[in-house]
Design an enzyme around this catalytic site. Sequence first.
Site, short mmCIF file in Angstrom:
data_model
loop_
_atom_site.label_atom_id
_atom_site.label_comp_id
_atom_site.label_asym_id
_atom_site.label_seq_id
_atom_site.Cartn_x
_atom_site.Cartn_y
_atom_site.Cartn_z
N GLU A 1 0.87 -1.19 0.00
CA GLU A 1 0.00 0.00 0.00
C GLU A 1 0.91 1.23 0.00
OE1 GLU A 1 -2.73 -0.29 3.28
OE2 GLU A 1 -3.58 -2.16 2.52
N GLY B 1 5.10 -0.74 2.66
CA GLY B 1 5.87 -1.45 1.64
C GLY B 1 6.67 -2.56 2.28
N TRP C 1 1.39 -0.60 -6.42
CA TRP C 1 2.46 -1.40 -7.04
C TRP C 1 2.01 -2.82 -7.35
CZ3 TRP C 1 6.14 1.04 -9.34
CH2 TRP C 1 6.44 2.33 -8.88
N ARG D 1 34.54 -5.53 -31.62
CA ARG D 1 34.97 -4.13 -31.55
C ARG D 1 36.49 -4.04 -31.42
NH1 ARG D 1 33.44 1.15 -32.59
NH2 ARG D 1 34.57 2.53 -31.17
N GLN E 1 43.42 -6.11 -20.91
CA GLN E 1 43.17 -6.75 -19.62
C GLN E 1 41.99 -6.10 -18.87
OE1 GLN E 1 46.06 -6.44 -16.29
NE2 GLN E 1 46.39 -8.62 -16.67
N ILE F 1 31.20 -1.68 -21.21
CA ILE F 1 31.97 -2.37 -22.26
C ILE F 1 31.53 -1.89 -23.64
CG2 ILE F 1 32.18 -4.63 -23.41
CD1 ILE F 1 32.32 -5.87 -20.55
N GLY G 1 30.36 1.00 -24.33
CA GLY G 1 30.60 2.43 -24.52
C GLY G 1 29.35 3.15 -24.98
N GLU H 1 9.37 -7.61 -4.53
CA GLU H 1 9.32 -8.86 -3.75
C GLU H 1 10.34 -8.85 -2.60
OE1 GLU H 1 8.33 -12.41 -5.73
OE2 GLU H 1 7.46 -11.37 -7.45
N SER I 1 16.73 -5.43 -1.37
CA SER I 1 17.97 -6.11 -0.92
C SER I 1 18.14 -5.94 0.59
CB SER I 1 19.19 -5.51 -1.64
OG SER I 1 19.12 -5.85 -3.00
#
Length: 393
Positions: free
Chosen positions: A135, A139, A164, A276, A287, A349, A351, A375, A378
Amino acid sequence: MVTQEIAPGYTFLTEEHEMIRQAARDFAQKEIAPIAAEHDESGEFPLETIKRMGQMGFMGVEMPEEYGGAGMDTLAYVLALEEICKADASHGTIMSVNNSLFCHGIEKYGTEAQKEKYLKAIASGEKIGAYSLTEPMSGSDAGTMRSRAVLDGGHYVINGLKSWVTSGPVADYILVFVMTEPEDGSKGITAFLTDADQPGFVRGKKEPKLGIRASATSEIVYEDYRCPVENRLGEEGEGFKIAMTVLDAGRIGIASQALGIAEAGYEASVQYVKEREAFGKQIGQFQGIAFKIADMKTRIEAARGLIYNAALAKIRSKETGERYTLEASMAKLFASEMAMWVTHQAVQIHGGMGYSKELPVERYFRDAKITEIYEGTSEIQRMVIARMETGLR
Ligand code: CAA
């Protein structure tokens, strides 16, 4: 195919698992991947592909065949969901809510009549299901909800604003959690099965979202909605426990969704670093880029281990009745943060191309974020894990 026995009587993975994974992969890459960008842009709910997923058994993977499901196990479910999410996380969200948040609750707590009406329709994908706990002012602290249900003869009269709600704008049936005894706190919450076509069921504001844009989300308003007593799921006051039990299953699904999104970003990156060139070399030969690839792959496989472990814990719980809360929360926590990190690397990676809507990489990055939030954030997963391990609160 690995066929080693990893738990008594349980072979990992079986031919059936490989079959559902392949079927989901073929469908996702052929039918979903080509429309994902368009639906992300328009925010249009992908009803047609969702219906076809239902016909293929993906909307009720673990549900018994007699109730319209595919009659498979949790590993089959996570394998299929991962493949769907690799093509499009929005389709995956809709699939996971139908499977874990709606069907699992009815299968576990429903009466025969509820299974006949609600489970069959949702597990077969004929109708869309949703789950509504949150609600505006409740939450993470789900036990503090304000919506009310009051018994009036053979009906509960429900009033309140829920927010939600994934699939809220299109759902046919919603499993909703409402206070019946406010003075009892979380022990005063009761679960109900509600029908969108009944008076008093009002679809509210649709949420404009950063990611999973084709998975519609909205508020639902209950205005003197009359819910027959026979549509109460479980007993009065049992709602919070049902909500949490169902979320344990849901969290394994969200972890698989995160895995699928991360894999999509990773596979695009592996291809890109070979194609690329910069400073006269393929960029994967540097590297700085190669180490990113190594870390992405390692974290993906670590998440997979936690997810399969949680799936196996859920399979075992069918016999033992033991909770798999810890395994589910660990899988969701790690996989969602992994997906956010991996898709961030994927954008980097690529760009400028990673930032462009010409490639799906920026969508993976936007879609990954929700897995750290819905759900149970974290922070909530860390709280659950620490409480389970220390017994402290
Ligand atoms: N399984 C079974 N029972 C459980 C349980 C579980 N996983 N977790 C808690 N319970 C039981 C407890 O055992 C306790 O019962 P007893 O008193 O009989 O022992 C009761 O529930 C209350 O538990 P707590 O005291 O631990 O409850 P709490 O108020 O401290 O809250 C919490 C615990 C973990 C923080 C919980 O509130 C929580 O998970 N919050 C997050 C909610 C959430 O995930 N919301 C997302 C909703 S869905 C969504 O995102 C939208 C969508 O559409 C997909």
